[in-house]
Design a protein around this motif. Sequence first.
Motif, short mmCIF file in Angstrom:
data_model
loop_
_atom_site.label_atom_id
_atom_site.label_comp_id
_atom_site.label_asym_id
_atom_site.label_seq_id
_atom_site.Cartn_x
_atom_site.Cartn_y
_atom_site.Cartn_z
N ALA A 7 6.90 44.17 13.07
CA ALA A 7 8.14 44.69 12.48
C ALA A 7 8.76 45.67 13.46
N SER A 8 10.07 45.59 13.65
CA SER A 8 10.73 46.45 14.63
C SER A 8 11.78 47.36 14.01
N ASN A 52 9.98 61.73 19.28
CA ASN A 52 9.08 61.12 18.33
C ASN A 52 9.11 59.60 18.50
N TYR A 53 7.98 58.99 18.79
CA TYR A 53 7.93 57.53 18.97
C TYR A 53 6.61 56.98 18.44
N ARG A 54 6.56 55.68 18.29
CA ARG A 54 5.34 54.98 17.91
C ARG A 54 4.98 54.02 19.04
N GLN A 55 3.72 53.64 19.13
CA GLN A 55 3.29 52.63 20.08
C GLN A 55 2.92 51.36 19.32
N ASP A 69 4.09 48.39 11.32
CA ASP A 69 4.57 47.69 12.51
C ASP A 69 3.42 47.27 13.43
N GLU A 70 2.25 47.10 12.87
CA GLU A 70 1.12 46.63 13.68
C GLU A 70 1.37 45.21 14.18
N PRO A 71 1.19 44.95 15.47
CA PRO A 71 1.40 43.59 16.01
C PRO A 71 0.32 42.63 15.53
#
Length: 594
Positions: free
Chosen positions: A284-285, A246-249, A312-314
Amino acid sequence: MTIVRRIALRHGSLLYRYPNSTNSLIRQWPRLASTKTGSNGAQSKRWSAGKLLGGMLVALAAGSAVALYPALTKSPPKPQQAVIEYEKTRPTSHSKEENRDIISSQHLQVKKSWENPGVYAWGSNSGRVAAPDSTDTVVKTPRRIPYFDGMLLRDIKLDRDFGVAITENGNLVQWGTAFSKANPTPAETLKGKDLVKVEISRDRIIALGKNGTVYSIPVAGADQTSGKKSHQTSWFSFWSSPETVNYRQLKPKNLGWGESIIDIASGLEHALLLTSKGRVFSAASSTSDFPSKGQMGIPGLTWATRPAGPYDEPHEIISLKDFKIRKIAAGDYHSLALDNNGYVFVFGDNTSGQLGFEVEPEFPFIDAPIPLPFNKLYSGSGKQPRVTSIAAGGANSFFTIDAKRVAGSKEDADSVRDLGRITADTWACGSGIHGSLGTGKWTHVSLGPSKIKSLSGLFEWDEKTDSVVPIRLARLSAGSNHAAAVMENVTSVNASNTSSPSHTNWGADVLFWGGNEHYQLGTGKRNNTPLPTYIEPLDGGEGDAEKGRQGEHHRFQITPRTTVKIGEGGSGRKVSIEQRVECGRFVTAVYSGA
């Protein structure tokens, strides 16, 4: 004045020394007959550089030209005679390679790094990171992690409770109790993404793919297998399969045509993303706390004011848009950015002076990038500074500078002897209570950048260019409260079976300083060290003992990048390889880098 004594023999035997200083930096490169006595038996066990030079000292002083001074010592046998004496006494039953091992501890280190690539780690082991197979709470001196034996890695990062690495083929490896309490040993998790770099936050891993994709992965193995997973689509068909992790981009919304992410950096709560066009985004990391100390460089951005969308949107750091940024760095709660013109921008937490200016209690952090004026540090010196690299870790920042000698307003350029000469300096700021500034001082906060004298104003003779050149830092790795610097000194990796047995290989010097409460410096002691210092070879000096040098103390050197056949006797596959050092949170590692 810094006195440098140095010898350069034909086959790579070098020595220079900086004496009579509390900040002394001593370099002892492979020496051709350092343990032999002269023919009359009156020579000391180690010949001094001044003697080997036949009575010449090279004096290098900041702001002054190179000068030669006669030594006040009696001249010993000339270097050529030293070679003859050695050839008379050296054993003849050894092979050329064995003779090189006898002559040079550094050559033996280089040889072993090619024959036995892998990872050495030391420091805190409370989270089973330095030694996953051991229940020891600390690892006092470098110890190999068996899982990585024979492996090359693209990157590695270390926390006290978890470690992450990228294999040669771009897969993610994780270990430590924060990854799995039941089985903290290394295991591959995210595969098939061709990862090239990895960073870590408090509870997530930020990884960069070769194609510019940025992945945010939970540290805990249990979190990786729970929740909704993405689907991986095949490029040659219409089918897709669910991911096993499970990951996010982290996807910036407004990248231009052909623009991609080329670098990443992360603190405990925030990440920086650098694009191929020199733009910087922040995100946010961590899932535990939203960045609140200005480290994202977005004025007014908080959890309450964040725009709609993923947490965590850049976001692009707009105030850096007019500058082409080429390097980024992140401490726990602060950020650095370096542009193509050598200007440094800082933002985030400044409670320890880590941004490079005096702490103001009413303004504990800065939420927008501001330039750090290094010209003031060189005011009146006749030197023009240009920042060449940046690094950050914990509550510390580091800067390397090329200071070029220029003619002042009242100076005649024709009369300035060292006009155009470059002096390489290293500066530090932030918390120094654990000695992590490397300046020799124990300070809670910094009023501004301080020069690390042990790593500044160093020169050496380059036989290839037949000139004196500055010794720069090849790389600086900053952990939470300790650091390591790899020097860009002249190295040698060309010794072969066809060359003289006195032609040896040697690597780059590496020095450690800062906090040592968990033995993360690798000295085998627990004392914090405020000055850059050497450590012993990674094998603990076993190579020296094997060759009958029990009474000598050699230092660890990093093997520089070269193309070799790895494996015993160079029998394996051909690869481009180098050793790298990585300082983390109370843990340190040296690994074989692809």
